[in-house]
Design a protein around this motif. Structure first.
Motif, PDB file in Angstrom:
ATOM      1  N   TYR A 186     -63.492   8.895 -51.364  1.00 17.82           N
ATOM      2  CA  TYR A 186     -63.025   9.151 -52.733  1.00 17.82           C
ATOM      3  C   TYR A 186     -62.039   8.082 -53.196  1.00 17.82           C
ATOM      4  O   TYR A 186     -62.135   7.580 -54.306  1.00 17.82           O
ATOM      5  N   ILE A 187     -61.057   7.806 -52.332  1.00 19.76           N
ATOM      6  CA  ILE A 187     -59.986   6.888 -52.720  1.00 19.76           C
ATOM      7  C   ILE A 187     -59.583   6.017 -51.533  1.00 19.76           C
ATOM      8  O   ILE A 187     -59.368   6.514 -50.426  1.00 19.76           O
ATOM      9  N   GLY A 188     -59.538   4.722 -51.764  1.00 19.81           N
ATOM     10  CA  GLY A 188     -59.083   3.777 -50.751  1.00 19.81           C
ATOM     11  C   GLY A 188     -57.766   3.179 -51.190  1.00 19.81           C
ATOM     12  O   GLY A 188     -57.571   2.894 -52.375  1.00 19.81           O
ATOM     13  N   ALA A 189     -56.839   3.019 -50.237  1.00 21.67           N
ATOM     14  CA  ALA A 189     -55.496   2.574 -50.630  1.00 21.67           C
ATOM     15  C   ALA A 189     -54.927   1.570 -49.651  1.00 21.67           C
ATOM     16  O   ALA A 189     -55.141   1.666 -48.437  1.00 21.67           O
ATOM     17  N   LEU A 190     -54.209   0.620 -50.197  1.00 29.99           N
ATOM     18  CA  LEU A 190     -53.386  -0.309 -49.413  1.00 29.99           C
ATOM     19  C   LEU A 190     -51.949  -0.099 -49.865  1.00 29.99           C
ATOM     20  O   LEU A 190     -51.564  -0.517 -50.953  1.00 29.99           O
ATOM     21  N   LEU A 191     -51.178   0.593 -49.034  1.00 29.21           N
ATOM     22  CA  LEU A 191     -49.760   0.792 -49.330  1.00 29.21           C
ATOM     23  C   LEU A 191     -48.879  -0.046 -48.413  1.00 29.21           C
ATOM     24  O   LEU A 191     -47.855  -0.559 -48.829  1.00 29.21           O
ATOM     25  N   ASP A 192     -49.273  -0.176 -47.158  1.00 32.02           N
ATOM     26  CA  ASP A 192     -48.487  -0.922 -46.182  1.00 32.02           C
ATOM     27  C   ASP A 192     -49.449  -1.595 -45.221  1.00 32.02           C
ATOM     28  O   ASP A 192     -50.077  -0.932 -44.391  1.00 32.02           O
ATOM     29  N   ALA A 193     -49.581  -2.923 -45.331  1.00 35.08           N
ATOM     30  CA  ALA A 193     -50.531  -3.655 -44.498  1.00 35.08           C
ATOM     31  C   ALA A 193     -50.176  -3.579 -43.019  1.00 35.08           C
ATOM     32  O   ALA A 193     -51.021  -3.836 -42.160  1.00 35.08           O
ATOM     33  N   LYS A 194     -48.932  -3.221 -42.698  1.00 35.16           N
ATOM     34  CA  LYS A 194     -48.515  -3.144 -41.295  1.00 35.16           C
ATOM     35  C   LYS A 194     -48.804  -1.786 -40.671  1.00 35.16           C
ATOM     36  O   LYS A 194     -48.542  -1.579 -39.478  1.00 35.16           O
ATOM     37  N   ALA A 195     -49.340  -0.855 -41.465  1.00 31.90           N
ATOM     38  CA  ALA A 195     -49.586   0.500 -40.970  1.00 31.90           C
ATOM     39  C   ALA A 195     -50.886   0.533 -40.169  1.00 31.90           C
ATOM     40  O   ALA A 195     -51.902   1.069 -40.608  1.00 31.90           O
ATOM     41  N   MET A 196     -50.851  -0.069 -38.986  1.00 30.91           N
ATOM     42  CA  MET A 196     -52.021  -0.096 -38.116  1.00 30.91           C
ATOM     43  C   MET A 196     -51.561  -0.260 -36.673  1.00 30.91           C
ATOM     44  O   MET A 196     -50.420  -0.668 -36.406  1.00 30.91           O
ATOM     45  N   HIS A 197     -52.418   0.075 -35.737  1.00 27.33           N
ATOM     46  CA  HIS A 197     -52.113  -0.063 -34.314  1.00 27.33           C
ATOM     47  C   HIS A 197     -52.300  -1.522 -33.919  1.00 27.33           C
ATOM     48  O   HIS A 197     -53.428  -2.026 -33.900  1.00 27.33           O
ATOM     49  N   GLY A 198     -51.204  -2.205 -33.619  1.00 25.99           N
ATOM     50  CA  GLY A 198     -51.276  -3.634 -33.323  1.00 25.99           C
ATOM     51  C   GLY A 198     -52.094  -3.980 -32.096  1.00 25.99           C
ATOM     52  O   GLY A 198     -52.564  -5.106 -31.954  1.00 25.99           O
ATOM     53  N   GLY A 199     -52.279  -3.012 -31.186  1.00 28.49           N
ATOM     54  CA  GLY A 199     -53.047  -3.279 -29.974  1.00 28.49           C
ATOM     55  C   GLY A 199     -54.545  -3.182 -30.170  1.00 28.49           C
ATOM     56  O   GLY A 199     -55.306  -3.524 -29.253  1.00 28.49           O
ATOM     57  N   ARG A 200     -54.988  -2.725 -31.319  1.00 35.26           N
ATOM     58  CA  ARG A 200     -56.420  -2.633 -31.597  1.00 35.26           C
ATOM     59  C   ARG A 200     -56.908  -3.902 -32.284  1.00 35.26           C
ATOM     60  O   ARG A 200     -56.170  -4.537 -33.036  1.00 35.26           O
ATOM     61  N   SER A 201     -58.164  -4.212 -32.053  1.00 31.82           N
ATOM     62  CA  SER A 201     -58.770  -5.320 -32.780  1.00 31.82           C
ATOM     63  C   SER A 201     -59.004  -4.890 -34.221  1.00 31.82           C
ATOM     64  O   SER A 201     -58.996  -3.689 -34.544  1.00 31.82           O
ATOM     65  N   ALA A 202     -59.241  -5.873 -35.079  1.00 31.89           N
ATOM     66  CA  ALA A 202     -59.528  -5.566 -36.479  1.00 31.89           C
ATOM     67  C   ALA A 202     -60.743  -4.651 -36.579  1.00 31.89           C
ATOM     68  O   ALA A 202     -60.749  -3.676 -37.352  1.00 31.89           O
ATOM     69  N   PHE A 203     -61.764  -4.942 -35.777  1.00 33.68           N
ATOM     70  CA  PHE A 203     -62.986  -4.134 -35.810  1.00 33.68           C
ATOM     71  C   PHE A 203     -62.696  -2.698 -35.389  1.00 33.68           C
ATOM     72  O   PHE A 203     -63.113  -1.743 -36.055  1.00 33.68           O
ATOM     73  N   ASN A 204     -61.968  -2.534 -34.283  1.00 33.61           N
ATOM     74  CA  ASN A 204     -61.708  -1.185 -33.787  1.00 33.61           C
ATOM     75  C   ASN A 204     -60.781  -0.392 -34.705  1.00 33.61           C
ATOM     76  O   ASN A 204     -60.901   0.834 -34.819  1.00 33.61           O
ATOM     77  N   HIS A 205     -59.849  -1.082 -35.350  1.00 28.61           N
ATOM     78  CA  HIS A 205     -58.986  -0.399 -36.328  1.00 28.61           C
ATOM     79  C   HIS A 205     -59.837   0.211 -37.436  1.00 28.61           C
ATOM     80  O   HIS A 205     -59.665   1.396 -37.786  1.00 28.61           O
ATOM     81  N   LEU A 206     -60.757  -0.578 -37.962  1.00 32.54           N
ATOM     82  CA  LEU A 206     -61.618  -0.085 -39.039  1.00 32.54           C
ATOM     83  C   LEU A 206     -62.621   0.946 -38.522  1.00 32.54           C
ATOM     84  O   LEU A 206     -62.959   1.899 -39.232  1.00 32.54           O
ATOM     85  N   LEU A 207     -63.085   0.769 -37.285  1.00 32.35           N
ATOM     86  CA  LEU A 207     -64.043   1.716 -36.719  1.00 32.35           C
ATOM     87  C   LEU A 207     -63.421   3.106 -36.584  1.00 32.35           C
ATOM     88  O   LEU A 207     -64.078   4.121 -36.863  1.00 32.35           O
ATOM     89  N   CYS A 208     -62.164   3.163 -36.163  1.00 30.78           N
ATOM     90  CA  CYS A 208     -61.474   4.457 -36.062  1.00 30.78           C
ATOM     91  C   CYS A 208     -61.391   5.142 -37.418  1.00 30.78           C
ATOM     92  O   CYS A 208     -61.621   6.356 -37.534  1.00 30.78           O
ATOM     93  N   LEU A 209     -61.058   4.362 -38.449  1.00 27.21           N
ATOM     94  CA  LEU A 209     -61.008   4.923 -39.799  1.00 27.21           C
ATOM     95  C   LEU A 209     -62.383   5.415 -40.228  1.00 27.21           C
ATOM     96  O   LEU A 209     -62.519   6.489 -40.816  1.00 27.21           O
TER      97      LEU A 209
END
Length: 317
Positions: free
Chosen positions: A74-97
């Motif tokens: 419904y809604i996608g948001a970018l509020l804080d670009a640092k709000a992610m697990h730094g130990g995950r790869s970019a792919f895995n971060h998005l895969l979890c979402l």
């Protein structure tokens, strides 16, 4: 669309957001402006259910955020670009979402390609630069292919190519009929991107209008004229009942005049013009004019006076 009605947020005696009512409509880019401390971030957090309103209501396509099934669709948001697990790869971060919102795995590759991070998809996010982290945050916002998108300071950390890209992306999303809501302190960028503006100050709504109307209502517009026959031109303009401001640079300024009318007058009297140009304030100037009394934090350009360690009556040795 996003609908706010009487939205209010208090922290103790502090009123961060005060009775905000406005609608963010599809098909256009809506800019969200306000001085530091105006309540923009708090408002956006309440839109996403991250903060609970003290009073009022906010709905996403007619529903409260916590009632949305698979909200990233419904809604996608970018509020804080640092709000992610730094130990995950970019792919895995998005895969979890994606997995948490019923989004196909293939969509992860699509958004990585859209934001230009395919080559670093397997790298851990903690090693990303500010700009790369920003692109990953934008990828997360796009992941569910939502009809509504919110971006808080989306150009933060991006290079000129990246700024050009995100500007065109937001315009493209709006042209597809999506709702695009963006907050930024970069007035020059907002002027190139937004079609409509919502401006708040000290938590209150100050303006909800188109970009063109906002600048027109909160700034001075005039016509600047230069001519080698300056004195004769002055006589003609005064004779036509037009009020003229003489500047030290030799130019003449006519408030609220139409350049077509002035040009026709000059032509009728065979007066040569070297310049005939309509002038209007920038978005930044109009914003400063409107929000002057709503600025909470004032900086000063004058250096502080050196403090003496004694009173007026102390003589020293």
């Amino acid at each position: 669309m996003i609908e706010l009605e009487g939205l209010t947020k208090r922290y103790g005696e502090k009123v961060a957001v005060n009775n905000l009512t406005f609608t963010v409509r599809p098909g256009i880019v809506t800019g969200f402006l306000g001085p530091n401390g105006a309540g923009k971030s708090t408002t956006m957090r309440m839109m996403l259910g991250l903060d609970r309103p003290t009073a009022g209501d906010v709905r996403i396509d007619g529903k409260h955020y916590d009632r949305l099934k698979d909200p990233l669709k419904y809604i996608g948001a970018l509020l804080d670009a640092k709000a992610m697990h730094g130990g995950r790869s970019a792919f895995n971060h998005l895969l979890c979402l994606a997995q948490s919102n019923g989004i196909p795995r293939a969509r992860v590759d699509e958004v990585l390609d859209t934001v230009g991070l395919t080559a670093v998809a397997k790298k851990k996010a903690k090693g990303f630069s500010l700009g790369m982290g920003q692109r990953l945050g934008i990828a997360g916002a796009l992941l569910g292919d939502p009809r509504i998108l919110m971006f808080d300071e989306p150009v933060n950390g991006l290079d000129p190519e990246g700024i050009h890209w995100i500007r065109n992306l937001m315009k493209s999303l709006a042209a597809q009929g999506r709702t695009v809501f963006v907050s930024s302190h970069l007035m020059s960028e907002m002027a190139l991107t937004a079609d409509h503006l919502v401006v708040i100050g000290q938590g209150r709504l100050l303006a909800d209008t188109s970009m063109a109307e906002f600048i027109e209502q909160n700034s001075r517009s005039y016509v600047r004229i230069r001519s080698p026959q300056r004195e004769r031109l002055l006589d003609v303009l005064h004779g036509a009942g037009i009020t003229v401001v003489e500047t030290g640079s030799g130019a003449l300024e006519v408030d609220g005049g139409k350049p077509e009318h002035i040009g026709e007058l000059a032509a009728q009297h065979q007066i040569v013009l070297h310049e005939l140009s309509p002038q209007q304030a920038s978005l930044e100037e109009a914003f400063m004019q409107l929000t002057a009394e709503s600025v909470e934090y004032h900086a000063h350009t004058d250096p502080p006076q050196e403090q003496q360690p004694w009173g007026d009556g102390w003589k020293g040795n």
